[in-house]
Design a protein around this motif. Structure first.
Motif, PDB file in Angstrom:
ATOM      1  N   GLU A  73       3.239   2.563   7.090  1.00  0.00           N
ATOM      2  CA  GLU A  73       1.942   2.801   6.445  1.00  0.00           C
ATOM      3  C   GLU A  73       1.645   1.721   5.415  1.00  0.00           C
ATOM      4  N   GLU A  74       2.653   1.346   4.646  1.00  0.00           N
ATOM      5  CA  GLU A  74       2.470   0.304   3.629  1.00  0.00           C
ATOM      6  C   GLU A  74       2.107  -1.036   4.273  1.00  0.00           C
ATOM      7  N   LYS A  77      -1.557  -0.822   5.675  1.00  0.00           N
ATOM      8  CA  LYS A  77      -2.538  -0.906   4.596  1.00  0.00           C
ATOM      9  C   LYS A  77      -2.611  -2.306   4.007  1.00  0.00           C
ATOM     10  N   ASN A  80      -4.632  -4.513   6.120  1.00  0.00           N
ATOM     11  CA  ASN A  80      -5.999  -3.992   6.378  1.00  0.00           C
ATOM     12  C   ASN A  80      -6.238  -3.742   7.866  1.00  0.00           C
TER      13      ASN A  80
END
Length: 85
Positions: A73-74, A77, A80
């Motif tokens: 997830e990091e 994110k 983008n």
């Protein structure tokens, strides 16, 4: 850039497709930066899927505690990425 996540018992894999050297450098440096913060280290490799696109694959084996999810997830994110299957 787009991504695909696959997860099974004790195994998790994130594949990120990118195009060109600049995107490749961004993807690889982001992965290195984020994964270096964690104790568990993944296996990573890159392969070509077409003349212009390549994929970097990040795999966690024996992921009993499911630590890969938040790491993935990091990464998603930070890059983008809006398309993730």
């Amino acid at each position: 850039m787009d991504a695909k996540v696959r997860s099974e018992e004790k195994f998790a894999k994130l594949s990120i497709a990118y195009e060109g050297k600049d995107e490749g450098k961004l993807v690889c440096s982001t992965i290195d930066e984020i994964t270096s913060k964690y104790k568990t280290k993944p296996e990573t490799y890159t392969c070509t899927i077409s003349n212009k696109k390549e994929v970097v694959v990040i795999e966690y084996h024996d992921d009993i505690d499911r630590q890969a999810g938040p790491i993935f997830e990091e990464i998603i994110k930070a890059l983008n990425i809006t398309i993730c299957d």
